[in-house]
Scaffold this active site. Structure first.
Site, short mmCIF file in Angstrom:
data_model
loop_
_atom_site.label_atom_id
_atom_site.label_comp_id
_atom_site.label_asym_id
_atom_site.label_seq_id
_atom_site.Cartn_x
_atom_site.Cartn_y
_atom_site.Cartn_z
N GLY A 174 0.82 -1.21 0.00
CA GLY A 174 0.00 0.00 0.00
C GLY A 174 0.85 1.26 0.00
O GLY A 174 0.57 2.22 -0.71
N ARG A 201 7.27 1.72 1.17
CA ARG A 201 7.58 0.29 1.29
C ARG A 201 8.07 -0.26 -0.05
O ARG A 201 8.93 -1.14 -0.09
CB ARG A 201 6.34 -0.49 1.74
CG ARG A 201 6.03 -0.26 3.19
CD ARG A 201 5.84 -1.57 3.90
NE ARG A 201 6.13 -1.41 5.30
CZ ARG A 201 5.53 -2.07 6.28
NH1 ARG A 201 4.58 -2.94 5.98
NH2 ARG A 201 5.88 -1.89 7.52
N SER A 215 -1.54 -7.09 11.48
CA SER A 215 -0.87 -6.00 12.20
C SER A 215 -1.58 -5.65 13.49
O SER A 215 -1.01 -5.01 14.38
CB SER A 215 -0.80 -4.75 11.31
OG SER A 215 -2.11 -4.36 10.93
N ASP A 216 -2.86 -6.04 13.60
CA ASP A 216 -3.61 -5.80 14.84
C ASP A 216 -4.74 -6.81 14.91
O ASP A 216 -5.14 -7.37 13.88
CB ASP A 216 -4.15 -4.36 14.89
CG ASP A 216 -4.88 -3.97 13.62
OD1 ASP A 216 -4.21 -3.73 12.59
OD2 ASP A 216 -6.11 -3.93 13.63
N GLU A 251 -9.12 -5.92 5.56
CA GLU A 251 -8.19 -4.97 4.94
C GLU A 251 -9.02 -4.15 3.95
O GLU A 251 -10.24 -4.16 4.05
CB GLU A 251 -6.98 -5.70 4.31
CG GLU A 251 -7.31 -6.83 3.37
CD GLU A 251 -7.67 -6.40 2.00
OE1 GLU A 251 -6.75 -6.06 1.24
OE2 GLU A 251 -8.88 -6.44 1.64
N ARG A 300 -0.47 -8.34 -4.16
CA ARG A 300 -0.55 -7.31 -3.11
C ARG A 300 0.08 -7.85 -1.84
O ARG A 300 -0.13 -9.00 -1.47
CB ARG A 300 -2.02 -6.96 -2.88
CG ARG A 300 -2.27 -6.24 -1.56
CD ARG A 300 -3.64 -5.63 -1.44
NE ARG A 300 -4.10 -5.57 -0.06
CZ ARG A 300 -3.62 -4.76 0.87
NH1 ARG A 300 -2.62 -3.95 0.61
NH2 ARG A 300 -4.11 -4.78 2.11
N ILE A 301 0.87 -6.99 -1.18
CA ILE A 301 1.43 -7.35 0.13
C ILE A 301 1.00 -6.26 1.09
O ILE A 301 1.37 -5.10 0.92
CB ILE A 301 2.97 -7.50 0.06
CG1 ILE A 301 3.58 -6.46 -0.86
CG2 ILE A 301 3.36 -8.88 -0.39
CD1 ILE A 301 5.07 -6.62 -1.03
N GLY A 302 0.17 -6.64 2.06
CA GLY A 302 -0.41 -5.62 2.91
C GLY A 302 -0.61 -6.08 4.34
O GLY A 302 -0.22 -7.18 4.71
N SER A 303 -1.23 -5.22 5.11
CA SER A 303 -1.54 -5.58 6.50
C SER A 303 -3.05 -5.71 6.66
O SER A 303 -3.83 -5.24 5.82
CB SER A 303 -0.98 -4.53 7.45
OG SER A 303 -1.60 -3.29 7.19
N ARG A 344 2.54 11.53 -8.26
CA ARG A 344 1.85 11.51 -6.96
C ARG A 344 2.66 10.78 -5.88
O ARG A 344 2.08 10.24 -4.92
CB ARG A 344 0.47 10.85 -7.07
CG ARG A 344 -0.53 11.73 -7.78
CD ARG A 344 -1.87 11.04 -7.91
NE ARG A 344 -2.76 11.89 -8.68
CZ ARG A 344 -3.82 12.52 -8.17
NH1 ARG A 344 -4.14 12.38 -6.92
NH2 ARG A 344 -4.57 13.28 -8.93
N ARG A 386 7.10 -5.86 13.64
CA ARG A 386 6.56 -5.30 12.40
C ARG A 386 7.52 -5.56 11.23
O ARG A 386 7.13 -6.00 10.17
CB ARG A 386 6.38 -3.78 12.60
CG ARG A 386 5.25 -3.18 11.85
CD ARG A 386 5.01 -1.76 12.34
NE ARG A 386 4.11 -1.70 13.46
CZ ARG A 386 2.78 -1.72 13.35
NH1 ARG A 386 2.22 -1.79 12.17
NH2 ARG A 386 2.02 -1.68 14.41
N1 HPA Z 1 -9.24 -2.54 9.10
C1 HPA Z 1 -8.97 -2.27 7.83
N2 HPA Z 1 -7.75 -2.33 7.32
C2 HPA Z 1 -6.74 -2.67 8.12
C3 HPA Z 1 -6.95 -2.97 9.46
C4 HPA Z 1 -8.26 -2.89 9.96
O1 HPA Z 1 -8.52 -3.13 11.15
N3 HPA Z 1 -5.75 -3.28 10.00
C5 HPA Z 1 -4.83 -3.17 9.02
N4 HPA Z 1 -5.43 -2.81 7.87
#
Ligand code: HPA
Length: 236
Positions: free
Chosen positions: A21, A25, A204-205, A180, A88-91, A44, A218
């Site tokens: 994203g 990164r 990530s959470d 996500e 895609r590599i994301g959290s 951008r 992380r």
């Molecule tokens: N919601 C949406 N996208 C996210 C979240 C979440 O809690 N954590 C990391 N990306």
């Protein structure tokens, strides 16, 4: 040639593109993992780079946050730059009790609360789905690296801050693993254009457990996901 969002010329971008994203990164991945790197985009500040990983050409470019943003960049990569595969590599925030922070999820399907698919005017609902070859390759490469992954359904949400406090419980009840904000649009673009996509996510959470990642965790979990993605890219 170029587009309103991408200054690259045809041929500047590899057949497989990794999309975090955050454009910084993308820069970090290019600086850390790739050799013979050239930068193909700064429009951008959505940085894009092409380089070599273990001698094979790979590109990496930021997607921005949310489905409209990844929708634009991935559409252009597939339809104007001859890209075949986007990873895609994301959290993501976990819903499932079986997940913890740092865990890696491969999104086999992406449920969504977005209206993105309305443009296709389908007489029903379509299931945004990962490409099986990408999914299987990522699963196999993760196993070779000794990294456990969970495969399943994720939620691509249009909101990070939602007013609907019951929504998470309802998706969790249906076995959705985590939330996500990009996978469904990427999968739908790929399906519409006859191309391939996969989303690899790091937790990530956790939305039901009191867990957060420290800076070291992380970085480690990010590196794990990156290595799965890069090894998938060169083994397609
Ligand atoms: N919601 C949406 N996208 C996210 C979240 C979440 O809690 N954590 C990391 N990306």
């Amino acid at each position: 040639m170029s587009t309103p969002h991408n200054a690259a010329n045809l041929g500047d971008i590899a057949k497989t593109v990794l999309m975090p994203g955050d454009p910084l990164r993308a820069k970090f991945i290019a600086d850390t993992f790739l050799e013979n790197v050239t930068q193909f985009n700064t429009v951008r500040n959505m940085f894009g780079y092409t380089g070599e990983y273990k001698g094979k050409k790979v590109s990496v470019m930021g997607s921005g946050m949310g489905m409209p943003s990844i929708g634009i960049y991935s559409y252009e990569l597939y339809s104007m730059y001859d890209v075949d595969n986007i990873i895609r590599i994301g959290s993501a925030g976990a819903l499932s009790d079986d997940l913890s922070c740092m865990d890696v999820v491969l999104a086999s399907t992406a449920s969504t609360n977005s209206n993105y698919a309305a443009q296709y005017k389908l007489p029903g609902t379509i299931a945004p789905t990962a490409n099986f070859t990408l999914l299987k390759t990522a699963y196999d490469e993760a196993a070779k690296l000794g990294i456990d992954v969970t495969v399943g359904n994720v939620l691509s949400s249009d909101t990070f801050y939602s007013d609907d406090k019951d929504a998470n419980d309802l998706w969790k009840k249906m076995g959705v693993l985590c939330i996500e904000m990009e996978s469904a649009a990427l999968y739908l673009n790929a399906q519409r254009l006859g191309k391939n996509a996969l989303c690899i996510l790091t937790i990530s959470d956790h939305l039901y457990k009191n867990e957060e990642l420290d800076a070291y965790q992380r970085q480690t979990s990010f590196t794990n996901m990156m290595e799965i993605a890069l090894n998938t890219a060169i083994n397609l």
